[in-house]
Design a protein around this motif. Structure first.
Motif, PDB file in Angstrom:
ATOM      1  N   ILE A 139      17.347  19.194  74.690  1.00 26.71           N
ATOM      2  CA  ILE A 139      17.049  19.354  73.268  1.00 26.71           C
ATOM      3  C   ILE A 139      17.647  20.676  72.773  1.00 26.71           C
ATOM      4  CG2 ILE A 139      15.206  19.500  71.530  1.00 26.71           C
ATOM      5  CD1 ILE A 139      15.301  16.809  73.043  1.00 26.71           C
ATOM      6  N   PRO A 140      18.479  20.632  71.732  1.00 27.47           N
ATOM      7  CA  PRO A 140      19.041  21.884  71.215  1.00 27.47           C
ATOM      8  C   PRO A 140      17.989  22.727  70.505  1.00 27.47           C
ATOM      9  CG  PRO A 140      19.706  20.036  69.843  1.00 27.47           C
ATOM     10  CD  PRO A 140      18.950  19.466  71.013  1.00 27.47           C
ATOM     11  N   SER A 141      18.183  24.037  70.552  1.00 23.38           N
ATOM     12  CA  SER A 141      17.324  24.945  69.796  1.00 23.38           C
ATOM     13  C   SER A 141      17.682  24.807  68.316  1.00 23.38           C
ATOM     14  CB  SER A 141      17.554  26.387  70.259  1.00 23.38           C
ATOM     15  OG  SER A 141      18.837  26.832  69.858  1.00 23.38           O
ATOM     16  N   PRO A 142      16.863  25.342  67.414  1.00 22.93           N
ATOM     17  CA  PRO A 142      17.180  25.239  65.982  1.00 22.93           C
ATOM     18  C   PRO A 142      18.563  25.784  65.622  1.00 22.93           C
ATOM     19  CG  PRO A 142      14.891  25.868  66.249  1.00 22.93           C
ATOM     20  CD  PRO A 142      15.509  25.895  67.625  1.00 22.93           C
ATOM     21  N   ILE A 143      18.950  26.938  66.161  1.00 19.05           N
ATOM     22  CA  ILE A 143      20.274  27.490  65.835  1.00 19.05           C
ATOM     23  C   ILE A 143      21.378  26.573  66.344  1.00 19.05           C
ATOM     24  CG2 ILE A 143      20.414  29.018  67.869  1.00 19.05           C
ATOM     25  CD1 ILE A 143      21.682  30.114  64.472  1.00 19.05           C
ATOM     26  N   GLN A 144      21.191  25.966  67.493  1.00 16.91           N
ATOM     27  CA  GLN A 144      22.186  25.049  68.050  1.00 16.91           C
ATOM     28  C   GLN A 144      22.273  23.774  67.223  1.00 16.91           C
ATOM     29  OE1 GLN A 144      20.393  24.840  71.894  1.00 16.91           O
ATOM     30  NE2 GLN A 144      21.571  26.562  72.714  1.00 16.91           N
ATOM     31  N   GLU A 145      21.136  23.212  66.864  1.00 23.01           N
ATOM     32  CA  GLU A 145      21.105  21.967  66.093  1.00 23.01           C
ATOM     33  C   GLU A 145      21.760  22.137  64.725  1.00 23.01           C
ATOM     34  OE1 GLU A 145      17.926  18.669  64.397  1.00 23.01           O
ATOM     35  OE2 GLU A 145      17.258  20.115  65.897  1.00 23.01           O
ATOM     36  N   LYS A 146      21.578  23.309  64.127  1.00 24.49           N
ATOM     37  CA  LYS A 146      22.157  23.554  62.803  1.00 24.49           C
ATOM     38  C   LYS A 146      23.626  23.963  62.882  1.00 24.49           C
ATOM     39  CE  LYS A 146      17.734  24.832  60.826  1.00 24.49           C
ATOM     40  NZ  LYS A 146      16.855  25.949  60.477  1.00 24.49           N
ATOM     41  N   GLY A 172      18.104  34.994  73.290  1.00 26.76           N
ATOM     42  CA  GLY A 172      17.596  33.929  74.142  1.00 26.76           C
ATOM     43  C   GLY A 172      17.441  32.587  73.468  1.00 26.76           C
ATOM     44  N   THR A 173      17.927  32.436  72.228  1.00 25.89           N
ATOM     45  CA  THR A 173      17.761  31.171  71.509  1.00 25.89           C
ATOM     46  C   THR A 173      18.964  30.252  71.636  1.00 25.89           C
ATOM     47  OG1 THR A 173      18.538  32.201  69.474  1.00 25.89           O
ATOM     48  CG2 THR A 173      16.147  32.126  69.828  1.00 25.89           C
ATOM     49  N   GLY A 174      20.030  30.707  72.298  1.00 26.32           N
ATOM     50  CA  GLY A 174      21.163  29.825  72.554  1.00 26.32           C
ATOM     51  C   GLY A 174      22.340  29.964  71.619  1.00 26.32           C
ATOM     52  N   LYS A 175      22.535  31.141  71.052  1.00 24.96           N
ATOM     53  CA  LYS A 175      23.675  31.334  70.157  1.00 24.96           C
ATOM     54  C   LYS A 175      25.000  31.174  70.899  1.00 24.96           C
ATOM     55  CE  LYS A 175      22.132  35.368  68.908  1.00 24.96           C
ATOM     56  NZ  LYS A 175      20.838  35.363  69.597  1.00 24.96           N
TER      57      LYS A 175
END
Length: 133
Positions: free
Chosen positions: A26-33, A51-54
């Motif tokens: 599941i992508p994090s919010p920053i990844q999904e957007k 740590g949010t996956g940028k």
């Protein structure tokens, strides 16, 4: 509403294999957007906590879009520190494990002649550049 997975975002098969190997579904919010917008070729500015996956967000798109048969440098990432350059390098090598792309980091404290020779053979390069920010 059903939650999106990385498979819904349009990334290449090889990049999806790397992401799956890393244990992400599941992508994090920053990844999904960010990922769909970047895949459309738009520039973005994204801000999210550490740590949010940028890195995965921009790196997965970058690795999906590189032309594998073009041996020229196709991407250049500037990093303000050697430590961040090495973190980016490690993350993109994991994401791109199945892409067969050439990647190199260039930073101070390492033999410059060897780095120059290596740069002539890669498609993605990182440069430590302390004057970026």
């Amino acid at each position: 509403m059903q939650q999106k997975t990385f498979y819904d975002l349009g990334l290449s098969k090889q990049v999806l294999q790397g992401i799956e190997m890393m244990g992400y579904v599941i992508p994090s919010p920053i990844q999904e957007k960010a990922i769909p917008v970047l895949l459309e070729g738009h520039d973005i500015i994204g801000q999210a906590q550490t740590g949010t996956g940028k890195t995965l967000a921009f790196g997965s798109v970058l690795l999906s879009c590189i032309e594998k048969h073009n041996k020229d440098v196709q991407a250049l990432i500037l990093s303000p520190t050697r430590e961040l350059a090495l973190q980016i390098d490690e993350e993109l090598r994991r994401i791109g494990k199945y892409t067969n792309l050439s990647i190199v980091s260039v930073y101070g404290g390492s033999e410059i002649e060897k780095q120059i020779r290596t740069l002539k053979k890669v498609q993605i390069s990182w440069l430590e550049h302390q004057d970026v920010f």
